[in-house]
Design an enzyme around this catalytic site. Structure first.
Site, mmCIF file in Angstrom:
data_model
loop_
_atom_site.group_PDB
_atom_site.id
_atom_site.type_symbol
_atom_site.label_atom_id
_atom_site.label_comp_id
_atom_site.label_asym_id
_atom_site.label_seq_id
_atom_site.Cartn_x
_atom_site.Cartn_y
_atom_site.Cartn_z
ATOM 1 N N LYS A 24 0.810 -1.226 0.000
ATOM 2 C CA LYS A 24 0.000 0.000 0.000
ATOM 3 C C LYS A 24 0.845 1.280 0.000
ATOM 4 O O LYS A 24 0.450 2.284 0.582
ATOM 5 C CB LYS A 24 -0.972 0.011 1.186
ATOM 6 C CG LYS A 24 -1.960 -1.146 1.190
ATOM 7 C CD LYS A 24 -2.962 -1.020 2.321
ATOM 8 C CE LYS A 24 -3.935 -2.173 2.335
ATOM 9 N NZ LYS A 24 -4.927 -2.074 3.424
ATOM 10 N N LYS A 53 -13.542 3.197 -6.193
ATOM 11 C CA LYS A 53 -13.062 4.273 -5.321
ATOM 12 C C LYS A 53 -11.565 4.119 -5.075
ATOM 13 O O LYS A 53 -11.027 3.012 -5.085
ATOM 14 C CB LYS A 53 -13.831 4.302 -4.003
ATOM 15 C CG LYS A 53 -13.719 3.050 -3.164
ATOM 16 C CD LYS A 53 -14.552 3.142 -1.906
ATOM 17 C CE LYS A 53 -14.362 1.917 -1.023
ATOM 18 N NZ LYS A 53 -13.000 1.761 -0.486
ATOM 19 N N LYS A 82 -14.540 -2.044 2.202
ATOM 20 C CA LYS A 82 -13.284 -2.329 1.505
ATOM 21 C C LYS A 82 -12.175 -1.427 2.049
ATOM 22 O O LYS A 82 -12.437 -0.382 2.636
ATOM 23 C CB LYS A 82 -13.451 -2.093 -0.002
ATOM 24 C CG LYS A 82 -14.521 -2.967 -0.656
ATOM 25 C CD LYS A 82 -14.055 -4.398 -0.800
ATOM 26 C CE LYS A 82 -15.095 -5.251 -1.518
ATOM 27 N NZ LYS A 82 -16.132 -5.771 -0.640
ATOM 28 N N ASP A 83 -10.944 -1.845 1.812
ATOM 29 C CA ASP A 83 -9.783 -1.090 2.281
ATOM 30 C C ASP A 83 -9.833 0.357 1.795
ATOM 31 O O ASP A 83 -10.245 0.635 0.673
ATOM 32 C CB ASP A 83 -8.489 -1.733 1.776
ATOM 33 C CG ASP A 83 -8.298 -3.138 2.306
ATOM 34 O OD1 ASP A 83 -8.959 -4.047 1.782
ATOM 35 O OD2 ASP A 83 -7.511 -3.320 3.247
ATOM 36 N N ARG A 84 -9.362 1.256 2.642
ATOM 37 C CA ARG A 84 -9.300 2.662 2.255
ATOM 38 C C ARG A 84 -8.098 2.932 1.356
ATOM 39 O O ARG A 84 -8.226 3.533 0.293
ATOM 40 C CB ARG A 84 -9.225 3.553 3.494
ATOM 41 C CG ARG A 84 -9.060 5.030 3.122
ATOM 42 C CD ARG A 84 -8.897 5.928 4.322
ATOM 43 N NE ARG A 84 -8.662 7.291 3.899
ATOM 44 C CZ ARG A 84 -8.448 8.301 4.727
ATOM 45 N NH1 ARG A 84 -8.434 8.097 6.033
ATOM 46 N NH2 ARG A 84 -8.239 9.519 4.270
#
Length: 416
Positions: A24, A53, A82-84
């Site tokens: 990430k 997104k 969901k993951d940011r």
């Protein structure tokens, strides 16, 4: 304590050295594509959109879409958060009459594409997620190490199915502790930890620190920023009632359940780690184990049966054919308990924590937790990997719902 220190207590199943690295670094390094259940496309009352997104939390994105479209955010359905720090694709449902307004919405780093009409999408209305992940800054021999680790874990039946750090908090790793305090009936302790825990790296931490040290509610209401709306709700309620239990119960039910589920998840991780440490197999059922049925690689956790001396060989064959998996406990008042050695381990953990299954029934009624079972191993489907020059290791795989890509990567990276 950050999540790496917290997770260091849980044993790795792989004994080989990891590839190290970081995930990430860029949102595009972590791509998540939701696989919905087909039935969401049945019906005409709702318009189904594909939401893409980037660097948005799911709930924040939903609320912003609702605001721009002039509808209540509760009218928007989605299957899971969901993951940011990622690029994610997931389906949302909106009332059919709001389709045109939603199509006109324009928000930075959010894209919406109408797919079809269907039904309201509820939490859990998905089969799982597909992932494409880049791990950067890896060791020079990362590909060979990955190959060895994957081979080792395939021989052992899969990856340990730990709940990921997202359950507990990445910086404020306190969700499970708050859950335990709630189970003990210590609403004041739970509230003070929820309000005051801080690590000094997040906006609002100075206000949290001041409350932790002084317990001054009036000052906290002056200092807590507006975006900490749940904390402010709790503070206002305590100011009005002088009762920490009533103040905590003023929080939305999904928020309160986060803490109970985090504690359940911690106990499951503890059980799984102990089983690895004590050399009890994860992919071979023991007498007393509870196994869950598997169909098409997807575990059905509501379909379980106990392993006995009589059916042991039959169940072992089911596990070998990937038609069943050994499970661990999600403690709750209605959980089906294991017997034999697995049951002793469950009992040992409950006793250490000062709990019984009935403890989960004594919570205020909406929070009472029946519990269940969860498979001990995780088998990524369609797993592929390779080294990309000047980027790092690239991984692609599919995971069933409720499982964590970070738990797969943890075994390969050995970063925490």
């Amino acid at each position: 304590m950050d999540y790496r220190e917290f997770f260091s207590q849980f044993k790795h199943l792989s004994e080989k050295p990891g590839i190290g690295g970081k995930i990430k670094i860029y949102p595009e390094d972590f791509i998540v594509i939701e696989e919905p259940i087909p039935s969401i496309f049945e019906g005409r009352k709702y318009a189904i959109f594909l939401l893409k997104k980037r660097n948005w939390e799911t709930m924040a994105a939903v609320k912003e879409i609702a605001k721009r479209a002039g509808i209540n955010y509760r009218e928007i359905g989605f299957a899971g958060t969901k993951d940011r720090h990622a690029v994610t694709y997931q389906y949302i449902s909106v009332p059919a009459e709001a389709r045109e307004r939603v199509e006109q919405v324009s928000i930075r780093d959010i894209e919406l594409r109408f797919v079809s009409y269907g039904r309201f999408i509820k939490l859990g209305h998905l089969l799982g997620n597909r992932f494409r992940i880049i791990v950067r800054d890896v060791s020079e021999d990362a590909f060979d190490r990955t190959k060895e680790i994957v081979r080792e874990l395939r021989e052992k039946g899969g990856f340990p199915n730990y709940f990921g750090y997202q359950r507990f908090g990445e910086r404020r790793v306190v969700n499970h502790i708050i859950g335990k305090l709630l189970l003990q009936g210590d609403f004041e302790g739970a509230a003070r930890l929820f309000l005051g825990a801080h690590d000094g790296s997040m906006e609002g931490d100075e206000a949290r620190k001041n409350f932790w040290e002084t317990g001054d509610v009036e000052r906290a209401l002056e200092e807590f920023p507006g975006f900490l709306r749940y904390e402010r709700t709790l503070l206002h309620r305590y100011k009005d009632t002088g009762n920490w239990k009533r103040a905590f119960l003023s929080l939305p039910l999904p928020i309160m359940r986060i803490f109970i589920h985090a504690y359940q998840s911690y106990l499951f991780n503890l059980y799984l780690s102990r089983r690895i440490e004590e050399g009890l197999p994860l992919n071979e059922p023991l007498v007393g184990d509870i196994v869950v049925q598997v169909k098409g690689g997807i575990p059905y956790r509501d379909r379980t049966y106990r392993v006995t001396e009589t059916n042991l060989e039959f169940v072992r064959e089911k596990v070998r054919k990937n038609q069943a998996m050994v499970s661990g406990p999600l403690f709750g008042f209605a959980m089906r308990r294991a017997k034999g050695l697995p049951g002793e381990l469950e009992k040992e953990i409950l006793e250490e924590e000062g709990l019984s299954l009935e403890t989960f029934r004594r919570l205020p009624k909406p929070m009472a937790e029946p519990g269940g079972r969860r498979e001990l191993l995780l088998r990524p489907m369609g797993m592929a990997y390779g080294y990309i020059q000047e980027e790092g290791m690239c991984f692609r795989f599919f995971l069933p719902k409720g499982t964590y890509a970070t738990s797969v990567l943890r075994e390969i990276m050995k970063d925490h």
